[in-house]
Motif scaffolding. Structure first.
Motif, PDB file in Angstrom:
ATOM      1  N   SER A 103     -18.536   5.934 -45.457  1.00  0.00           N
ATOM      2  CA  SER A 103     -19.296   6.950 -46.184  1.00  0.00           C
ATOM      3  C   SER A 103     -19.102   8.322 -45.560  1.00  0.00           C
ATOM      4  CB  SER A 103     -20.787   6.597 -46.199  1.00  0.00           C
ATOM      5  OG  SER A 103     -21.487   7.408 -47.127  1.00  0.00           O
ATOM      6  N   PHE A 104     -19.132   9.356 -46.397  1.00  0.00           N
ATOM      7  CA  PHE A 104     -18.857  10.722 -45.959  1.00  0.00           C
ATOM      8  C   PHE A 104     -19.775  11.145 -44.814  1.00  0.00           C
ATOM      9  CE2 PHE A 104     -19.683  15.307 -46.192  1.00  0.00           C
ATOM     10  CZ  PHE A 104     -18.393  15.806 -46.080  1.00  0.00           C
ATOM     11  N   GLY A 105     -21.051  10.804 -44.899  1.00  0.00           N
ATOM     12  CA  GLY A 105     -22.021  11.234 -43.906  1.00  0.00           C
ATOM     13  C   GLY A 105     -21.883  10.588 -42.541  1.00  0.00           C
ATOM     14  N   TYR A 106     -20.943   9.670 -42.387  1.00  0.00           N
ATOM     15  CA  TYR A 106     -20.673   9.067 -41.073  1.00  0.00           C
ATOM     16  C   TYR A 106     -19.732   9.936 -40.233  1.00  0.00           C
ATOM     17  CZ  TYR A 106     -22.481   4.610 -42.962  1.00  0.00           C
ATOM     18  OH  TYR A 106     -23.258   3.616 -43.511  1.00  0.00           O
ATOM     19  N   MET A 107     -19.282  11.028 -40.799  1.00  0.00           N
ATOM     20  CA  MET A 107     -18.231  11.801 -40.148  1.00  0.00           C
ATOM     21  C   MET A 107     -18.599  12.238 -38.726  1.00  0.00           C
ATOM     22  SD  MET A 107     -16.102  15.075 -41.575  1.00  0.00           S
ATOM     23  CE  MET A 107     -17.570  16.050 -41.942  1.00  0.00           C
ATOM     24  N   ASP A 108     -19.687  12.953 -38.562  1.00  0.00           N
ATOM     25  CA  ASP A 108     -20.052  13.438 -37.232  1.00  0.00           C
ATOM     26  C   ASP A 108     -20.405  12.302 -36.271  1.00  0.00           C
ATOM     27  OD1 ASP A 108     -19.524  16.074 -37.815  1.00  0.00           O
ATOM     28  OD2 ASP A 108     -21.555  16.492 -38.496  1.00  0.00           O
ATOM     29  N   PRO A 109     -21.176  11.297 -36.692  1.00  0.00           N
ATOM     30  CA  PRO A 109     -21.427  10.166 -35.796  1.00  0.00           C
ATOM     31  C   PRO A 109     -20.144   9.487 -35.323  1.00  0.00           C
ATOM     32  CG  PRO A 109     -22.999  10.121 -37.590  1.00  0.00           C
ATOM     33  CD  PRO A 109     -22.008  11.189 -37.922  1.00  0.00           C
ATOM     34  N   MET A 110     -19.183   9.293 -36.235  1.00  0.00           N
ATOM     35  CA  MET A 110     -17.925   8.649 -35.850  1.00  0.00           C
ATOM     36  C   MET A 110     -17.129   9.537 -34.909  1.00  0.00           C
ATOM     37  SD  MET A 110     -16.600   6.660 -39.274  1.00  0.00           S
ATOM     38  CE  MET A 110     -15.421   5.673 -38.355  1.00  0.00           C
ATOM     39  N   TYR A 111     -17.121  10.823 -35.196  1.00  0.00           N
ATOM     40  CA  TYR A 111     -16.394  11.771 -34.352  1.00  0.00           C
ATOM     41  C   TYR A 111     -16.953  11.755 -32.924  1.00  0.00           C
ATOM     42  CZ  TYR A 111     -14.066  16.154 -33.045  1.00  0.00           C
ATOM     43  OH  TYR A 111     -13.282  17.106 -32.429  1.00  0.00           O
ATOM     44  N   ASN A 112     -18.270  11.753 -32.814  1.00  0.00           N
ATOM     45  CA  ASN A 112     -18.904  11.759 -31.487  1.00  0.00           C
ATOM     46  C   ASN A 112     -18.592  10.486 -30.710  1.00  0.00           C
ATOM     47  OD1 ASN A 112     -20.038  14.220 -32.153  1.00  0.00           O
ATOM     48  ND2 ASN A 112     -21.998  13.339 -32.800  1.00  0.00           N
ATOM     49  N   VAL A 113     -18.681   9.348 -31.376  1.00  0.00           N
ATOM     50  CA  VAL A 113     -18.444   8.063 -30.703  1.00  0.00           C
ATOM     51  C   VAL A 113     -16.968   7.894 -30.369  1.00  0.00           C
ATOM     52  CG1 VAL A 113     -18.610   5.555 -30.925  1.00  0.00           C
ATOM     53  CG2 VAL A 113     -20.475   7.008 -31.764  1.00  0.00           C
ATOM     54  N   ALA A 114     -16.092   8.326 -31.269  1.00  0.00           N
ATOM     55  CA  ALA A 114     -14.651   8.192 -31.033  1.00  0.00           C
ATOM     56  C   ALA A 114     -14.223   8.960 -29.792  1.00  0.00           C
ATOM     57  CB  ALA A 114     -13.875   8.679 -32.256  1.00  0.00           C
ATOM     58  N   GLN A 115     -14.843  10.086 -29.534  1.00  0.00           N
ATOM     59  CA  GLN A 115     -14.505  10.862 -28.336  1.00  0.00           C
ATOM     60  C   GLN A 115     -14.800  10.084 -27.057  1.00  0.00           C
ATOM     61  OE1 GLN A 115     -16.828  14.481 -29.378  1.00  0.00           O
ATOM     62  NE2 GLN A 115     -14.921  15.596 -29.093  1.00  0.00           N
ATOM     63  N   LYS A 116     -15.798   9.225 -27.106  1.00  0.00           N
ATOM     64  CA  LYS A 116     -16.199   8.468 -25.919  1.00  0.00           C
ATOM     65  C   LYS A 116     -15.446   7.155 -25.770  1.00  0.00           C
ATOM     66  CE  LYS A 116     -20.605   8.646 -27.096  1.00  0.00           C
ATOM     67  NZ  LYS A 116     -22.071   8.419 -27.050  1.00  0.00           N
ATOM     68  N   HIS A 117     -14.721   6.741 -26.814  1.00  0.00           N
ATOM     69  CA  HIS A 117     -14.009   5.454 -26.776  1.00  0.00           C
ATOM     70  C   HIS A 117     -12.572   5.649 -27.261  1.00  0.00           C
ATOM     71  CE1 HIS A 117     -17.709   3.120 -26.020  1.00  0.00           C
ATOM     72  NE2 HIS A 117     -18.292   4.011 -26.805  1.00  0.00           N
ATOM     73  N   PRO A 118     -11.736   6.293 -26.454  1.00  0.00           N
ATOM     74  CA  PRO A 118     -10.367   6.624 -26.880  1.00  0.00           C
ATOM     75  C   PRO A 118      -9.471   5.417 -27.150  1.00  0.00           C
ATOM     76  CG  PRO A 118     -10.666   7.049 -24.537  1.00  0.00           C
ATOM     77  CD  PRO A 118     -12.021   6.765 -25.090  1.00  0.00           C
ATOM     78  N   LYS A 119      -9.849   4.255 -26.643  1.00  0.00           N
ATOM     79  CA  LYS A 119      -9.013   3.075 -26.861  1.00  0.00           C
ATOM     80  C   LYS A 119      -9.374   2.316 -28.143  1.00  0.00           C
ATOM     81  CE  LYS A 119      -7.892   2.276 -21.996  1.00  0.00           C
ATOM     82  NZ  LYS A 119      -7.913   1.307 -20.870  1.00  0.00           N
ATOM     83  N   VAL A 120     -10.419   2.751 -28.808  1.00  0.00           N
ATOM     84  CA  VAL A 120     -10.829   2.137 -30.070  1.00  0.00           C
ATOM     85  C   VAL A 120     -10.291   2.989 -31.220  1.00  0.00           C
ATOM     86  CG1 VAL A 120     -12.782   1.429 -31.511  1.00  0.00           C
ATOM     87  CG2 VAL A 120     -12.906   1.198 -29.016  1.00  0.00           C
ATOM     88  N   THR A 121      -9.785   2.360 -32.265  1.00  0.00           N
ATOM     89  CA  THR A 121      -9.273   3.069 -33.434  1.00  0.00           C
ATOM     90  C   THR A 121     -10.370   3.182 -34.489  1.00  0.00           C
ATOM     91  OG1 THR A 121      -7.037   2.218 -33.035  1.00  0.00           O
ATOM     92  CG2 THR A 121      -7.509   3.095 -35.230  1.00  0.00           C
ATOM     93  N   PHE A 122     -10.653   4.408 -34.918  1.00  0.00           N
ATOM     94  CA  PHE A 122     -11.682   4.666 -35.919  1.00  0.00           C
ATOM     95  C   PHE A 122     -11.038   5.183 -37.201  1.00  0.00           C
ATOM     96  CE2 PHE A 122     -13.795   4.910 -31.866  1.00  0.00           C
ATOM     97  CZ  PHE A 122     -15.078   4.430 -32.073  1.00  0.00           C
ATOM     98  N   LEU A 123     -11.502   4.692 -38.343  1.00  0.00           N
ATOM     99  CA  LEU A 123     -11.034   5.169 -39.637  1.00  0.00           C
ATOM    100  C   LEU A 123     -12.242   5.543 -40.470  1.00  0.00           C
ATOM    101  CD1 LEU A 123      -7.945   4.994 -39.737  1.00  0.00           C
ATOM    102  CD2 LEU A 123      -8.827   2.928 -38.633  1.00  0.00           C
ATOM    103  N   HIS A 124     -12.256   6.781 -40.963  1.00  0.00           N
ATOM    104  CA  HIS A 124     -13.412   7.288 -41.696  1.00  0.00           C
ATOM    105  C   HIS A 124     -13.048   7.584 -43.146  1.00  0.00           C
ATOM    106  CE1 HIS A 124     -16.313  10.796 -42.610  1.00  0.00           C
ATOM    107  NE2 HIS A 124     -16.891   9.648 -42.929  1.00  0.00           N
ATOM    108  N   ALA A 125     -13.773   6.986 -44.069  1.00  0.00           N
ATOM    109  CA  ALA A 125     -13.525   7.199 -45.493  1.00  0.00           C
ATOM    110  C   ALA A 125     -14.119   8.526 -45.955  1.00  0.00           C
ATOM    111  CB  ALA A 125     -14.125   6.056 -46.307  1.00  0.00           C
ATOM    112  N   THR A 126     -13.296   9.341 -46.566  1.00  0.00           N
ATOM    113  CA  THR A 126     -13.633  10.585 -47.273  1.00  0.00           C
ATOM    114  C   THR A 126     -13.905  11.782 -46.375  1.00  0.00           C
ATOM    115  OG1 THR A 126     -16.068  10.381 -47.493  1.00  0.00           O
ATOM    116  CG2 THR A 126     -14.710   9.148 -49.065  1.00  0.00           C
ATOM    117  N   GLY A 127     -13.816  11.643 -45.073  1.00  0.00           N
ATOM    118  CA  GLY A 127     -14.099  12.770 -44.186  1.00  0.00           C
ATOM    119  C   GLY A 127     -12.881  13.645 -43.947  1.00  0.00           C
ATOM    120  N   TYR A 128     -13.040  14.637 -43.045  1.00  0.00           N
ATOM    121  CA  TYR A 128     -11.930  15.543 -42.754  1.00  0.00           C
ATOM    122  C   TYR A 128     -11.741  15.822 -41.265  1.00  0.00           C
ATOM    123  CZ  TYR A 128     -15.833  18.906 -42.788  1.00  0.00           C
ATOM    124  OH  TYR A 128     -17.017  19.555 -42.566  1.00  0.00           O
ATOM    125  N   LYS A 129     -12.574  15.258 -40.404  1.00  0.00           N
ATOM    126  CA  LYS A 129     -12.405  15.464 -38.969  1.00  0.00           C
ATOM    127  C   LYS A 129     -11.570  14.333 -38.373  1.00  0.00           C
ATOM    128  CE  LYS A 129     -16.662  18.073 -38.125  1.00  0.00           C
ATOM    129  NZ  LYS A 129     -17.922  18.150 -37.339  1.00  0.00           N
TER     130      LYS A 129
END
Length: 382
Positions: free
Chosen positions: A119-145
């Motif tokens: 979901s679009f509104g997960y963008m900032d939460p995913m971005y914040n968590v991804a920065q702390k877990h560089p070995k995990v691959t994150f894919l975000h639907a409909t976002g731009y970050k």
């Protein structure tokens, strides 16, 4: 007796020769004195016989698969992934966009290798968590970050919306159509624009009234928004939510209805036109495969109808054959690359020419759309 002894002697000589021959061609394998059976098998295994470890995959849903729309189609993609790759993915449902989402992504990042946020509104939460877990691959639907370990994915749903708009333009009698928008974000805005342009391509006198529900899945709120448009006399009603509430409200008034995300014809079979439809499975399979083989790189995927990520649901049973043929012809033009939805002239609702004759909108311009095309009645909140 002599023949028997002669036969036995010959057999013994053959056995000795065979043994000697075997010793000369056999390569011996040295095993550590205390090696376990498992380690011995691993030492003798060829690379092709050792299976790659399957990644741990998780999906975070804004709703539930039973919504019959957005989340349902993502879950269908998950099922395809599990079937093709033998992976059992984790799913977390009904996660609101906000602080709760960040907590969920943090917990999943500690236990998974690949995480899809849908979901679009997960963008900032995913971005914040991804920065702390560089070995995990994150894919975000409909976002731009994006980050080196965070990619985005979306499809050109506007192609499907244009086709559905064409069908709607042929079905209206009074030239007044309505659209219940979810949130005033580019994804929804450019889809409404495409729908309107499609309708106007077959009927230039059409106008489209837009109201906002500010929901993704809230049937009660969405039905009230739909009723507000029906009360204005629209005779075709479209919506961009995950529930079928709007087309059900339209059916109650015997007004043509258009759903979203998945085939919603079963909810209003007599008055259903069609709707854009998603197909996430191939993307999920290919993405996980690329992570597994080490070829995945962060990107902003924007798939097309030609790639199969988006389509239109079958046109309703009461849509005339000539309308179906018209839509199918234009669909082939899109698939062949001979038609572009967002190609000038495009004029906005204030009469300003945004794109001149023949000029195509770039992906960046499409994904950054914050204005309505001519013929749309409604305001985009800032």
């Amino acid at each position: 007796m002599t023949k028997k002894w002669t036969f036995s002697l010959t057999a013994i000589l053959l056995m000795i020769l065979t043994a000697c021959s075997g010793q000369s061609t056999t390569t011996s394998t040295t095993t550590a004195p205390n090696a376990s059976p498992a380690s011995t098998q691993a030492a003798n295994a060829t690379p092709s016989s050792v299976e790659k470890k399957l990644p741990r995959v998780a999906f975070v849903y804004i709703g539930v698969p039973g919504d019959g729309g957005w989340t349902y189609e993502h879950d269908q993609g998950r099922l395809m992934l599990e079937k093709e790759l033998g992976i059992k993915a984790t799913t977390v449902e009904n996660i609101p966009e906000g602080p709760d989402a960040e907590r969920v992504f943090e917990e999943l990042a500690q236990k998974n290798d690949i995480i899809f946020g849908t979901s679009f509104g997960y963008m900032d939460p995913m971005y914040n968590v991804a920065q702390k877990h560089p070995k995990v691959t994150f894919l975000h639907a409909t976002g731009y970050k994006t980050l080196p370990n965070l990619g985005t994915y979306m499809g050109r749903e506007y192609q499907s919306a244009y086709l559905v708009g064409m069908a709607a333009g042929k079905m209206t009698k009074n030239n007044h159509m309505g659209y219940v928008g979810a949130f005033p974000i580019p994804e929804v805005i450019y889809t409404i624009n495409a729908f309107t342009l499609g309708a106007q391509s077959v009927n230039p006198d059409i106008d489209v009234s837009v109201v906002w529900s500010n929901t993704w899945f809230d049937p009660a709120t969405e039905k009230q928004a739909a009723i507000s448009l029906l009360d204005k006399g629209v005779d075709v009603l479209a919506a961009y939510q995950d529930s079928p509430a709007s087309i059900q409200a339209a059916a109650e008034r015997k007004v043509w209805g258009i759903g979203n995300d998945s085939d919603m014809g079963r909810f209003a079979p007599e008055t259903y036109i069609s709707n854009p439809k998603w197909n996430w499975g191939p993307y999920y399979v290919q993405t996980v495969k690329s992570v597994m083989d080490g070829t995945w790189k962060s990107s902003s995927y924007f798939g097309s109808m030609k790639e199969g990520i988006t389509n239109i649901a079958p046109l309703g049973k009461n849509v005339p054959a000539d309308v179906k043929a018209l839509v199918e012809k234009k669909k082939q033009d899109i698939l062949n690359g001979t038609f572009e939805v967002f190609q000038g002239p495009i004029v906005d609702q204030d009469g300003k020419t945004r794109f001149e004759q023949g000029k195509k909108m770039t992906d960046e311009e499409i994904l950054g759309t914050t204005w309505f095309v001519k013929g749309i009645k409604g305001v985009i909140p800032k």
